[in-house]
Design an enzyme around this catalytic site. Structure first.
Site, PDB file in Angstrom:
ATOM      1  N   ASP A  65       0.863  -1.180   0.000  1.00 40.97           N
ATOM      2  CA  ASP A  65       0.000   0.000   0.000  1.00 40.97           C
ATOM      3  C   ASP A  65       0.899   1.228   0.000  1.00 40.97           C
ATOM      4  O   ASP A  65       1.567   1.519   0.996  1.00 40.97           O
ATOM      5  CB  ASP A  65      -0.892  -0.019   1.241  1.00 40.97           C
ATOM      6  N   TYR A 118      -4.092   7.366  -8.483  1.00 40.09           N
ATOM      7  CA  TYR A 118      -5.537   7.597  -8.489  1.00 40.09           C
ATOM      8  C   TYR A 118      -5.833   8.340  -9.787  1.00 40.09           C
ATOM      9  O   TYR A 118      -5.365   9.457  -9.989  1.00 40.09           O
ATOM     10  CB  TYR A 118      -5.935   8.444  -7.283  1.00 40.09           C
ATOM     11  N   TYR A 126      -7.153  16.138  -9.917  1.00 40.31           N
ATOM     12  CA  TYR A 126      -6.257  15.096 -10.410  1.00 40.31           C
ATOM     13  C   TYR A 126      -4.952  15.705 -10.925  1.00 40.31           C
ATOM     14  O   TYR A 126      -3.857  15.267 -10.552  1.00 40.31           O
ATOM     15  CB  TYR A 126      -6.950  14.296 -11.511  1.00 40.31           C
ATOM     16  N   TRP A 148      -4.223  10.367 -22.443  1.00 36.64           N
ATOM     17  CA  TRP A 148      -5.214   9.564 -23.163  1.00 36.64           C
ATOM     18  C   TRP A 148      -4.776   8.093 -23.242  1.00 36.64           C
ATOM     19  O   TRP A 148      -4.710   7.497 -24.320  1.00 36.64           O
ATOM     20  CB  TRP A 148      -5.442  10.128 -24.556  1.00 36.64           C
TER      21      TRP A 148
END
Length: 279
Positions: free
Chosen positions: A36, A61, A125, A150
């Protein structure tokens, strides 16, 4: 060479481990179940026990819209997690590769973004990925920062899979036509990543497949190559509201990559063709 790769269950991490293994490198893939990255003690324990020659940090994330409502979690993973890995790489004096995004720029104009251009992230983000960059630059002497955009690969969800699903279900889709950028196939990117990590050509680079398109043009090419008769309607960003703001201009200059002696990734249409052949 021993390389530890985070985020092995994601699109990029999966391909990087496969590419490294195909070349006879010793690859150790980690994910949240065995390291983690938000747990500094666990990160230190796992990396020091493995004793890698380098760390390729693919875990992140990446749910752009969800990040707006989950800022704390996004920052914990993209900033704190990255810092935890960078701290260990610093203490072990080993190279670290970090992946960033076109979203660190403000997305205005039509010029190609260069690596040192001003950073003005438009969303949570992008801000957290930029803060991750800063942590790597602050702590690690031997760092690579690769800004990509992308992204699509065989392992995980992506725009291509979404378009094919919606096209088959509905027979028609509406896609934004005023955001310009370059798709990045993780299979092609992984080849460059494994090449680069074995060099000492440290620094920040922009890496995508060659060529430009809008999301609308990308969708049209997907259906064309897949042989699907789907009506694609171009939409403006204003007509397609999203929680997180997106850049209109994601053109990124790859001059630095070429000048450093690395090969450009193939054209995005060719990458799409090869991706569809195995999916």
């Amino acid at each position: 060479m021993k390389i530890l790769v985070t985020g092995v269950k994601g699109q990029l991490g999966y391909d990087v481990v496969r590419e490294g293994e195909s070349r006879g490198l010793e690859m150790f893939g980690t994910d949240v179940d065995n390291m983690d990255i938000t747990d500094a003690g666990q990160v230190k324990q796992v990396i020091e026990a493995y004793k890698p020659d380098a760390v390729i940090h693919c875990a992140a994330y990446t749910a752009v819209d969800a990040a707006e409502d989950n800022q704390e979690l996004c920052r914990k993973i993209n900033v704190d997690g990255t810092r935890n890995i960078a701290e260990v790489c610093k203490s072990m004096d080993i190279p670290m590769m970090y992946f960033s995004t076109d979203y660190i720029f403000n997305g205005q104009g039509e010029n190609f973004w260069k690596e040192d251009d001003e950073k003005q992230p438009l969303n949570v983000y992008g801000q957290t990925k930029y803060e991750g960059e800063l942590a790597v630059q602050e702590l690690v002497q031997k760092y690579f920062i690769l800004r990509i955009s992308w992204v699509f690969g065989v392992n995980g969800n992506n725009f291509i899979k979404t378009m094919l699903r919606l096209g088959k279900e509905r027979g028609a889709v509406g896609v934004v036509s005023d955001q310009i950028g370059s798709p990045t196939y993780t299979y092609d990117l992984a080849k460059l990543v494994v090449d680069m990590i074995q060099t000492d050509k440290y620094g920040a680079y922009h890496v995508t497949n060659d060529g430009l398109c809008s999301w609308y043009e990308f969708a049209c090419e997907i259906f064309k190559q897949a042989g699907l008769d789907v009506k694609v309607t171009p939409l403006t960003t204003a007509e397609y509201p999203a929680k997180a703001a997106r850049p209109f201009n994601s053109r990124m200059s790859k001059d630095k990559l070429v000048n450093a002696g690395f090969e450009m990734l193939p054209g995005w249409q060719d990458a799409l063709r090869r991706y569809l052949m195995i999916n």
